[in-house]
Write a protein that holds these residues in place. Structure first.
Motif, PDB file in Angstrom:
ATOM      1  N   VAL A  10      67.902  70.619  49.182  1.00  0.00           N
ATOM      2  CA  VAL A  10      69.089  70.042  49.802  1.00  0.00           C
ATOM      3  C   VAL A  10      69.791  71.147  50.579  1.00  0.00           C
ATOM      4  CG1 VAL A  10      69.395  68.228  48.083  1.00  0.00           C
ATOM      5  CG2 VAL A  10      70.477  70.458  47.737  1.00  0.00           C
ATOM      6  N   ALA A  11      70.418  70.773  51.692  1.00  0.00           N
ATOM      7  CA  ALA A  11      71.124  71.754  52.519  1.00  0.00           C
ATOM      8  C   ALA A  11      72.273  71.061  53.232  1.00  0.00           C
ATOM      9  CB  ALA A  11      70.188  72.402  53.527  1.00  0.00           C
ATOM     10  N   ALA A  12      73.322  71.814  53.513  1.00  0.00           N
ATOM     11  CA  ALA A  12      74.458  71.322  54.279  1.00  0.00           C
ATOM     12  C   ALA A  12      75.087  72.495  55.004  1.00  0.00           C
ATOM     13  CB  ALA A  12      75.481  70.646  53.368  1.00  0.00           C
ATOM     14  N   GLY A  13      75.631  72.205  56.192  1.00  0.00           N
ATOM     15  CA  GLY A  13      76.231  73.280  56.961  1.00  0.00           C
ATOM     16  C   GLY A  13      77.111  72.774  58.073  1.00  0.00           C
ATOM     17  N   GLU A  14      77.496  73.665  58.944  1.00  0.00           N
ATOM     18  CA  GLU A  14      78.372  73.318  60.057  1.00  0.00           C
ATOM     19  C   GLU A  14      77.643  72.436  61.062  1.00  0.00           C
ATOM     20  OE1 GLU A  14      81.501  76.675  60.871  1.00  0.00           O
ATOM     21  OE2 GLU A  14      79.544  77.627  60.618  1.00  0.00           O
ATOM     22  N   ASN A  15      78.412  71.879  62.001  1.00  0.00           N
ATOM     23  CA  ASN A  15      77.907  70.919  62.986  1.00  0.00           C
ATOM     24  C   ASN A  15      77.306  69.689  62.308  1.00  0.00           C
ATOM     25  OD1 ASN A  15      78.535  72.587  65.278  1.00  0.00           O
ATOM     26  ND2 ASN A  15      76.726  73.827  64.766  1.00  0.00           N
ATOM     27  N   TYR A  58      75.588  69.348  59.714  1.00  0.00           N
ATOM     28  CA  TYR A  58      74.186  69.473  59.295  1.00  0.00           C
ATOM     29  C   TYR A  58      74.011  69.071  57.842  1.00  0.00           C
ATOM     30  CZ  TYR A  58      69.691  71.567  58.148  1.00  0.00           C
ATOM     31  OH  TYR A  58      68.406  71.765  57.708  1.00  0.00           O
ATOM     32  N   GLN A  59      73.031  68.193  57.593  1.00  0.00           N
ATOM     33  CA  GLN A  59      72.658  67.777  56.242  1.00  0.00           C
ATOM     34  C   GLN A  59      71.142  67.615  56.191  1.00  0.00           C
ATOM     35  OE1 GLN A  59      75.100  64.406  54.691  1.00  0.00           O
ATOM     36  NE2 GLN A  59      76.189  64.606  56.636  1.00  0.00           N
ATOM     37  N   GLU A  60      70.549  68.035  55.073  1.00  0.00           N
ATOM     38  CA  GLU A  60      69.100  67.921  54.921  1.00  0.00           C
ATOM     39  C   GLU A  60      68.766  67.596  53.469  1.00  0.00           C
ATOM     40  OE1 GLU A  60      65.165  70.805  54.905  1.00  0.00           O
ATOM     41  OE2 GLU A  60      66.762  71.240  56.340  1.00  0.00           O
ATOM     42  N   LEU A  61      67.797  66.701  53.280  1.00  0.00           N
ATOM     43  CA  LEU A  61      67.292  66.371  51.956  1.00  0.00           C
ATOM     44  C   LEU A  61      65.781  66.212  52.049  1.00  0.00           C
ATOM     45  CD1 LEU A  61      67.621  65.551  48.983  1.00  0.00           C
ATOM     46  CD2 LEU A  61      67.998  63.198  49.772  1.00  0.00           C
ATOM     47  N   SER A  62      65.047  66.965  51.206  1.00  0.00           N
ATOM     48  CA  SER A  62      63.585  66.905  51.204  1.00  0.00           C
ATOM     49  C   SER A  62      63.093  66.712  49.771  1.00  0.00           C
ATOM     50  CB  SER A  62      62.983  68.199  51.769  1.00  0.00           C
ATOM     51  OG  SER A  62      63.401  68.423  53.097  1.00  0.00           O
ATOM     52  N   TYR A  63      62.012  65.937  49.657  1.00  0.00           N
ATOM     53  CA  TYR A  63      61.398  65.724  48.347  1.00  0.00           C
ATOM     54  C   TYR A  63      59.885  65.642  48.522  1.00  0.00           C
ATOM     55  CZ  TYR A  63      59.732  63.490  44.090  1.00  0.00           C
ATOM     56  OH  TYR A  63      59.035  63.202  42.949  1.00  0.00           O
ATOM     57  N   ARG A  64      59.177  66.316  47.588  1.00  0.00           N
ATOM     58  CA  ARG A  64      57.716  66.263  47.584  1.00  0.00           C
ATOM     59  C   ARG A  64      57.222  66.182  46.140  1.00  0.00           C
ATOM     60  NH1 ARG A  64      55.613  71.020  45.921  1.00  0.00           N
ATOM     61  NH2 ARG A  64      55.994  72.207  47.821  1.00  0.00           N
ATOM     62  N   ALA A  93      69.656  74.755  48.742  1.00  0.00           N
ATOM     63  CA  ALA A  93      69.147  74.911  47.376  1.00  0.00           C
ATOM     64  C   ALA A  93      67.781  74.264  47.290  1.00  0.00           C
ATOM     65  CB  ALA A  93      70.098  74.278  46.372  1.00  0.00           C
ATOM     66  N   ALA A  94      66.826  74.961  46.686  1.00  0.00           N
ATOM     67  CA  ALA A  94      65.464  74.449  46.552  1.00  0.00           C
ATOM     68  C   ALA A  94      64.993  74.662  45.117  1.00  0.00           C
ATOM     69  CB  ALA A  94      64.526  75.158  47.522  1.00  0.00           C
ATOM     70  N   TRP A  95      64.241  73.667  44.605  1.00  0.00           N
ATOM     71  CA  TRP A  95      63.822  73.713  43.206  1.00  0.00           C
ATOM     72  C   TRP A  95      62.402  73.196  43.094  1.00  0.00           C
ATOM     73  CZ3 TRP A  95      66.908  71.033  38.655  1.00  0.00           C
ATOM     74  CH2 TRP A  95      66.523  71.629  37.446  1.00  0.00           C
TER      75      TRP A  95
END
Length: 666
Positions: free
Chosen positions: A152-157, A159-165, A661-663
């Motif tokens: 998961v990630a978040a930031g300026e502009n 920005y949001q990201e969510l990945s799953y594998r 953050a990655a796990w």
């Protein structure tokens, strides 16, 4: 293939893209750079395109918050058509432009094993578009990705990201994984243009003693929303233009099968992939459906010789936008139409390459590919010859020459484009100014020759210690039949056209056409240095010097005093590019990584091309309590830079902060 920094510094790497077979890096007589998973992860990048700036000879320009312009060895253009880009050997270029839409190229970055970057002509093995080089994004075997992975990630502009594998084993031979990834962001840092990218996929791998099989499938969709304007030229002059909202999508799906059979003296490969792509972006509205089949055999001959034979076919069915019945009823700021909106194009190829151990220290290869393009009914011969001399186990010198061709694009041979604008005209009698609508049109030219390039390069690799590796290349390339636009011609004045047509509101029309009259030559120097002075610290440095000289005859833009045109576009580019990445393991739990990038200024009296130098510093600070805990990262792009432009005519950019953050859960 998971490698330590010590192994990377020692260049103990095996690649597959140079000759379509596994080779040690020090056995390849070509300019090759491998971007490792470690470099990608610790650079803090959010996309594949950004990671490519780690390699020498590759120019990566950011043209919006989430779009890029990537080229290799000069001739920088938005949709660079002289670079073959692949994911696991599957081409991801657009048949419309014969270039790559980089905002659509993505995957979970953790699943990338390495990115192999071949600089220089590689047409013998890979054919069309491998003119200036090849980028092969190689993802991990499913056996290497067991369990759950969440990022998961978040930031300026915004920005949001969510990945799953999720990866799992079926039996001793089969393993598979599924993945999904979503990204949201502002498309531009200073405008309210939302952008999102959703994708997912599947991969399964069979690993046997004599057989390897890989099955893949997936799809993506990107969407963005922008303020827009449409014009109706049948309405009164004070109400021609109306505000609108442009909602752009680009979507695609693919499936592929890779089958390898290993024998005692001969191995066979079959690669099959299907691809569907479509977009409604006004200048590229189209659908393309591609079927590609490639087969080859590697045969070991006596006395240190081996022969590779192969051939393939690609069939591309296209559906492009036809001319509307009444174009002036709804005219957008720009667009593209075709007189041949439906059709099927075919590319056929056959090739061979002989690798020989000439002496104990000298090896050579000689190969050629014949490729036929139905879109312009052209057949191109793409040979190459290379020598590699092992001065010592730690030092090699190589020399190569080859010819490559660019896959002809549909856009310049089958479509017409336009840009809507305005022109202000002064009345000589009254001195008053009047404003009139204007169309700048570009028409197709089906009679152009194929773009080709011939390249000669020489390289040197040395690894004097296990901690230091240096790879340097000198190159010279000669380009023929490059695309350009011919001189503008006035077609309509105050609404009256040369063919007698009368257009409303005193419209002006200026037109030109594509031409293949431009030739060019480029030359330069590239070097990459990996240095690990201590086990916890590594520097990855790359530097490129690139110059281009272009010439053409018979057009005003080709004259020495011309102030615009394709000749100047190619010549007035930055000459120096530098990348320095430092990787520091402060403690087993903490990492601090810095990435400095620089490109030189463009100095000219021409205001349109003049550009300052651009330098940025990215920072990544990562913490992981234990090897099985989540890894938390603070990433700062363009630290302290404020607002800047990577290219003088593109969107503003700014520094930004992201938390990620990655796990990995096995």
């Amino acid at each position: 293939m998971s490698m330590s920094l010590e192994e990377l510094a020692n260049a103990d790497i095996r690649i597959t893209s140079a000759a379509k077979k596994p080779q040690a890096l020090n056995e390849v007589p070509a300019a090759v750079y491998v971007i490792s998973q470690e470099q990608i992860r610790r650079s803090g990048v959010r996309s594949v395109a950004e990671a490519l700036a780690l390699a020498p000879g590759v120019q990566v320009n950011k043209i919006s918050t989430f779009n890029w312009q990537v080229s290799m060895r000069g001739l920088n253009e938005v949709l660079f058509n002289k670079l073959l880009v692949m994911i696991d050997g599957r081409s991801v270029f657009s048949p419309l432009m014969s270039g790559t839409y980089w905002h659509t190229i993505d995957t979970i970055l953790e699943d990338i094993e390495r990115i192999e970057v071949i600089r220089g002509t590689a047409g013998t093995m890979w054919g069309g578009n491998a003119a200036n080089g090849v980028i092969n994004i190689i993802t991990r075997n499913s056996h290497q990705t067991p369990g759950h992975f969440i990022e998961v990630a978040a930031g300026e502009n915004q920005y949001q990201e969510l990945s799953y594998r999720y990866g799992f084993s079926l039996n001793d031979h089969w393993a598979a994984r599924f993945y999904a990834k979503g990204v949201k962001s502002d498309y531009y840092s200073d405008w309210n243009d939302a952008w999102q990218n959703l994708r997912g996929g599947f991969r399964a791998d069979y690993d046997g003693s004599e057989r390897e099989i890989t099955l893949q499938a997936g799809g993506f969709e990107t969407r963005s929303s922008h303020d827009w304007t449409v014009a109706d030229f049948y309405r009164p002059s004070d109400s021609i233009y109306s505000p609108a909202r442009l909602n752009v999508y680009h979507r695609g799906a693919y499936a592929s099968v890779d089958w390898l059979e290993h024998g005692e003296t001969t191995s066979y490969e079959l690669h099959l992939w299907l691809d569907a792509n479509e977009t409604n972006e006004p200048s590229a509205e189209a659908e393309f459906y591609t079927f590609d089949l490639d087969t080859l055999a590697h045969h070991s001959l006596a006395a240190g010789h081996s022969l590779t034979l192969g051939g393939g076919a690609r069939v591309i069915h296209r559906r492009t936008e036809p001319y509307p019945g009444d174009f002036l009823r709804q005219t957008e700021p720009w667009g593209r139409f075709s007189h041949d909106p439906r059709g099927t194009d075919v590319i056929l190829n056959a090739y061979l390459q002989l690798d020989s151990q000439l002496t104990e220290k000298l090896t050579g290869l000689l190969g050629a590919k014949v490729e036929h393009f139905s879109i312009n009914d052209a057949t191109e011969f793409q040979p190459q010859a290379r020598l590699l001399y092992h001065v010592s186990p730690q030092q090699q010198v190589w020399l190569g020459a080859g010819r490559g061709a660019v896959t002809p694009s549909f856009v310049d041979s089958k479509t017409d484009g336009y840009i809507l604008g305005q022109v202000e005209v002064q009345n000589n009698a009254t001195g008053a100014n009047t404003v009139h609508p204007m169309l700048i049109s570009t028409t197709a030219n089906p009679d152009m020759d194929t773009e080709t390039v011939t390249t000669v390069d020489i390289g040197h690799r040395i690894s004097p210690t296990a901690e230091l590796a240096i790879d340097s290349t000198l190159f010279y390339s000669r380009f023929k039949n490059l695309r350009m636009l011919d001189d503008m011609a006035i077609q309509c004045v105050y609404g009256l056209c040369t063919d007698g047509t009368q257009l409303p509101h005193g419209m002006f029309v200026i037109g030109n056409s594509y031409s293949d009259a431009l030739d060019a030559e480029s030359y330069g120097f590239e070097t990459a240095v990996r240095w690990s002075p201590m086990p916890v610290f590594t520097l990855n440095t790359s530097y490129s010097y690139i110059r281009t000289k272009a010439d053409c005859q018979g057009y005003s833009s080709c004259e020495p005093d011309a102030d615009t045109g394709y000749r100047l576009n190619h010549e007035l580019q930055p000459a120096h590019y530098l990348s320095v990445q430092s990787l520091w393991d402060i403690t087993p739990e903490w990492q601090l990584d810095l990435w400095y990038r620089y490109k030189s200024a463009v100095s000219t009296s021409n205001d349109f091309y003049r550009a300052p130098s651009v330098s940025t510093l990215d920072l990544r600070l990562a913490w992981q309590a234990t090897p099985h805990s989540p890894q938390i990262e603070l990433i700062v792009d363009a630290l302290g830079k404020g607002h800047y432009r990577d290219l003088p005519t593109k969107a503003k950019l700014e520094d930004s902060i992201t938390l990620r953050a990655a796990w990995n859960l096995l």
